[in-house]
Design a protein around this motif. Sequence first.
Motif, PDB file in Angstrom:
ATOM      1  N   PHE A  62       0.814  -1.221   0.000  1.00 18.55           N
ATOM      2  CA  PHE A  62       0.000   0.000   0.000  1.00 18.55           C
ATOM      3  C   PHE A  62       0.844   1.267   0.000  1.00 18.55           C
ATOM      4  N   ASP A  63       2.125   1.146  -0.254  1.00 17.13           N
ATOM      5  CA  ASP A  63       3.002   2.317  -0.199  1.00 17.13           C
ATOM      6  C   ASP A  63       2.577   3.351  -1.232  1.00 17.13           C
ATOM      7  N   ALA A 123      -0.392   8.906   9.759  1.00 13.39           N
ATOM      8  CA  ALA A 123      -0.373   8.877   8.291  1.00 13.39           C
ATOM      9  C   ALA A 123      -1.752   8.480   7.787  1.00 13.39           C
ATOM     10  N   SER A 124      -2.420   9.381   7.081  1.00 10.11           N
ATOM     11  CA  SER A 124      -3.778   9.083   6.624  1.00 10.11           C
ATOM     12  C   SER A 124      -3.740   7.990   5.562  1.00 10.11           C
ATOM     13  N   ALA A 125      -4.629   7.022   5.708  1.00  6.90           N
ATOM     14  CA  ALA A 125      -4.652   5.899   4.773  1.00  6.90           C
ATOM     15  C   ALA A 125      -4.902   6.342   3.335  1.00  6.90           C
ATOM     16  N   PRO A 126      -5.851   7.247   3.066  1.00  2.00           N
ATOM     17  CA  PRO A 126      -6.073   7.627   1.668  1.00  2.00           C
ATOM     18  C   PRO A 126      -4.838   8.218   0.987  1.00  2.00           C
ATOM     19  N   PHE A 129      -1.513   5.261   2.241  1.00  2.00           N
ATOM     20  CA  PHE A 129      -1.737   3.830   2.035  1.00  2.00           C
ATOM     21  C   PHE A 129      -2.960   3.620   1.143  1.00  2.00           C
ATOM     22  N   PRO A 130      -2.919   4.097  -0.090  1.00  2.00           N
ATOM     23  CA  PRO A 130      -4.099   3.970  -0.968  1.00  2.00           C
ATOM     24  C   PRO A 130      -4.499   2.511  -1.135  1.00  2.00           C
ATOM     25  N   GLY A 131      -5.794   2.270  -0.996  1.00  2.00           N
ATOM     26  CA  GLY A 131      -6.330   0.922  -1.099  1.00  2.00           C
ATOM     27  C   GLY A 131      -6.506   0.221   0.234  1.00  2.00           C
ATOM     28  N   TRP A 132      -5.939   0.767   1.287  1.00  2.00           N
ATOM     29  CA  TRP A 132      -6.011   0.136   2.603  1.00  2.00           C
ATOM     30  C   TRP A 132      -7.454  -0.042   3.070  1.00  2.00           C
ATOM     31  N   THR A 133      -8.252   1.006   2.962  1.00  2.00           N
ATOM     32  CA  THR A 133      -9.602   0.967   3.514  1.00  2.00           C
ATOM     33  C   THR A 133     -10.487  -0.034   2.794  1.00  2.00           C
ATOM     34  N   PRO A 147      -9.021   6.991   8.452  1.00  2.00           N
ATOM     35  CA  PRO A 147      -8.125   6.022   9.092  1.00  2.00           C
ATOM     36  C   PRO A 147      -6.690   6.549   9.070  1.00  2.00           C
ATOM     37  N   ARG A 148      -6.030   6.463  10.210  1.00  2.00           N
ATOM     38  CA  ARG A 148      -4.637   6.899  10.319  1.00  2.00           C
ATOM     39  C   ARG A 148      -3.803   5.745  10.864  1.00  2.00           C
TER      40      ARG A 148
END
Length: 339
Positions: A62-63, A123-126, A129-133, A147-148
Motif C-alpha cells: 500500500f506504499d 499517516a492518513s490511509a487515503p 496507504f491507498p487501497g487500505w480501507t 483512518p490513520r
Amino acid sequence: MIPSIATAPRVPEMRGMTAERFAADVLPAYHPVILRGLVADWPAVAAGRAGPVATADYLRRFDGGRPASLFVGAPEIGGRFFYREELSGFNFERGQITLPLLLETLLKEAANPRPPAFYAGAASAPEHFPGWTRENPLPLATPDAVPRIWIGNASRVSTHYDVSSNIAAVVAGHRRIVLFPPEQTQNLYVGPLDRTMAGQPTSMVDIEAPDLERFPKFAAAAAAMQVAELAPGDALFIPSLWWHEVRASGPLNVLVNFWWGQEGQVSPFAALVHAIMAVRDLPAGQRAAMRTWFDHYVFTDDAPAVADHLPVAARGILGPASPERDDMIRAYLSRALGR
C-alpha cells in the motif's frame, strides 16, 4: 500504596459489536470500552499475526510514496518519548521517513535487545496507504473519520487526551492503554499547553514509576485509572477528552485509529486558552460572576435554550448551531480581538 497499572481495574469489554449497538449503548455512556475482536477479520490483522516480516510485506503493498512523520529516540529513553530535564526540548528527534525505509529499519533492529525507538504516525490511509480501507474497513459508523496508521517498535506515548472521539484498532504487536477520566485533569500535572510533543498537552507524571513527592495528587488519579490490554484484531473506544497513555510492544507494531466528532475543526481548547487570558486573573468577585455567565450560556443543560425568549431573527450568536451561526461567531470574535 497507590494502585499500580498491574492492579488497576480493566476496561470493560464487549464482543460481537455492531454499528447499531455501538451507537445505542457505547457512545452515550461516554466510557472507554474494549471492542474485542472488532477487526479480527482484516487481512492486515492476519498479516500482523504472522509476524514482522509478513506485516512488512503486507504494508509495502500500500506504499503511496509519501513520507510519514517520525519520532526517533536513543535506546536510553526506553521507548518513552518525553521532555528533557527542565523541559529544555525533547528526548527524541523529529523527521520524515518513507515506508520502505521505515520497514527496512524496523526489521533490521528486530533482534536488537536495546534498539532505538521509532514511531511514525498519523499517516492518513487515503494519502499514504491507498487501497487500505477497501481491504480493511471499520464495521462501525465514525462520521468523517480518516483512518490513520501508526507504525513503530516498542514505545510509550505519554498520557494525553484527544479532542475527538477515537477508535484505536491493533493490527500487529500489542498495545497497553492506561486511561483516566477527564475529571482527573487536576491530578495529572499537565505540562505546557503551548509547547507539546505532538499537539496535545501531556501529563508530566511517569505513570509506571510515579514520583509522589513531586506529584502527590497523582495518587487520586491512580485510584481512578483503568487499563486496556489489546492484541491484534482488538480495538478500543476512547471517548473525547479521556486521558490515555499508550505502550506499544513488539519489534514491528501497527495501529489504525479513527478520530471523529470535532465538527468544523473548532477546538474548545482555543476557548480555554482565551479564558486564561481574559478571565483567570480577574479579581475573585469578577471571576465568580463570569463563572455564572459560563454556566448560563455554556455548561447548564438548558444553555442551548437561553435565547428562546428572543425573536428568532434576533438571537444572533445565541442561536442554535449552524454554519450561519458559526460564521456570525467568527465575525464577532474577529471584531472583539481586534483582527
